[in-house]
Design a protein around this motif. Structure first.
Motif, short mmCIF file in Angstrom:
data_model
loop_
_atom_site.label_atom_id
_atom_site.label_comp_id
_atom_site.label_asym_id
_atom_site.label_seq_id
_atom_site.Cartn_x
_atom_site.Cartn_y
_atom_site.Cartn_z
N ARG A 19 36.70 47.94 40.99
CA ARG A 19 35.35 48.68 40.35
C ARG A 19 34.73 49.53 41.05
N ARG A 20 34.73 49.25 42.34
CA ARG A 20 33.97 50.26 43.60
C ARG A 20 34.58 51.52 43.50
N GLY A 21 36.10 51.66 43.40
CA GLY A 21 36.85 52.67 43.35
C GLY A 21 36.34 53.58 42.12
N ALA A 22 36.39 52.86 40.93
CA ALA A 22 35.96 53.64 39.77
C ALA A 22 34.70 54.16 39.79
N ARG A 23 33.71 53.29 40.39
CA ARG A 23 32.26 53.78 40.33
C ARG A 23 32.19 55.06 41.42
N LEU A 24 33.10 54.97 42.63
CA LEU A 24 32.82 56.09 43.41
C LEU A 24 33.65 57.50 42.73
N ALA A 25 34.66 57.15 42.03
CA ALA A 25 35.31 58.38 41.31
C ALA A 25 34.26 59.11 40.50
N ARG A 26 33.46 58.05 39.63
CA ARG A 26 32.36 58.88 38.85
C ARG A 26 31.40 59.55 39.59
N VAL A 60 41.46 51.11 36.45
CA VAL A 60 41.50 49.86 37.31
C VAL A 60 41.56 48.59 36.58
N THR A 61 41.14 48.71 35.36
CA THR A 61 41.10 47.41 34.51
C THR A 61 42.67 47.16 33.79
N HIS A 62 43.20 48.00 33.43
CA HIS A 62 44.39 47.86 32.72
C HIS A 62 45.67 48.71 33.45
N GLY A 63 45.51 49.43 34.46
CA GLY A 63 46.49 50.11 35.11
C GLY A 63 46.76 49.77 36.48
N ARG A 64 46.09 48.68 36.91
CA ARG A 64 46.01 48.51 38.16
C ARG A 64 47.08 47.78 38.63
N VAL A 65 47.75 48.09 39.92
CA VAL A 65 48.90 47.18 40.56
C VAL A 65 48.52 47.21 41.94
N PRO A 66 48.41 45.76 42.55
CA PRO A 66 47.94 45.74 43.67
C PRO A 66 48.57 46.59 44.78
#
Length: 147
Positions: A19-26, A60-66
Motif C-alpha cells: 500500500r505504501r508503494g501504491a501511495r508513493l506511485a500516486r 498491489v491488491t490483485h497483482g502482488r507476488v511476494p
C-alpha cells in the motif's frame, strides 16, 4: 508558473507491491505531471492522479507476488502539430492470470469494486496487455491539458 516541456521524457519507476508503494506511485506521478507543467489544481491532473492511484492499488491488491515490484510508466504523447495530447499510464505487475474487469454493479455498502468503473469514466480508453515473461500491464489513456 512551470515551463511546459515540449517533448517530455517518459516516466518509469518501480515500486514495492505494498500500500505504501501504491501511495508513493500516486504522489510521484502527481509531481511528475506538475513538472511537465500541469496545473496542480487542474481537472486533468486530478483525473490522472485518480487513475494512477486506482491502477497502483489494483496492482498491489490483485497483482502482488511476494518479492516482486510493480512498474509505473507514464508517457505524454503530443500530436506533431501541437495542442493537447494523450497521457498514457501503464502499471505492470507479476500476476498475468488475474485480469482486471470492472464490476457491473458493485455492492452499495462494499469497499471494493468501484476502481475500474472510475478508470472507465475518466479515461478515453483503457485495457490490459500481457507482460513477458510473466504478468500483465494495465493501461489507460487520458487527454492531456491543451498547450
Amino acid at each position: 508558473m512551470p515551463r511546459r516541456v515540449s517533448t517530455p521524457v517518459p516516466f518509469h519507476q518501480q515500486f514495492s507491491s505494498t500500500r505504501r508503494g501504491a501511495r508513493l506511485a500516486r504522489l510521484l506521478a502527481t509531481q511528475q505531471m506538475a513538472d511537465w507543467g500541469w496545473g496542480r489544481d487542474g481537472e486533468y491532473l486530478e483525473a490522472a492522479e485518480l487513475v494512477v492511484g486506482e491502477l497502483a492499488a489494483n496492482a498491489v491488491t490483485h497483482g502482488r507476488v511476494p518479492g516482486r515490484d510493480f512498474l509505473l510508466t507514464m508517457t505524454l504523447v503530443r500530436p506533431p502539430e501541437g495542442g493537447s495530447g494523450i497521457l498514457r499510464i501503464e502499471v505492470a505487475d507479476s500476476r498475468g492470470e488475474r485480469l482486471p474487469a470492472p464490476v457491473a454493479m458493485p455492492c452499495p455498502d462494499g469497499e471494493h469494486g468501484r476502481g475500474l468503473l472510475l478508470v472507465s469514466a475518466l479515461a478515453a480508453r483503457w485495457g490490459v496487455a500481457p507482460r513477458f515473461p510473466s504478468g500483465k500491464t494495465v493501461w489507460a489513456e487520458l487527454p492531456s491539458p491543451p498547450g
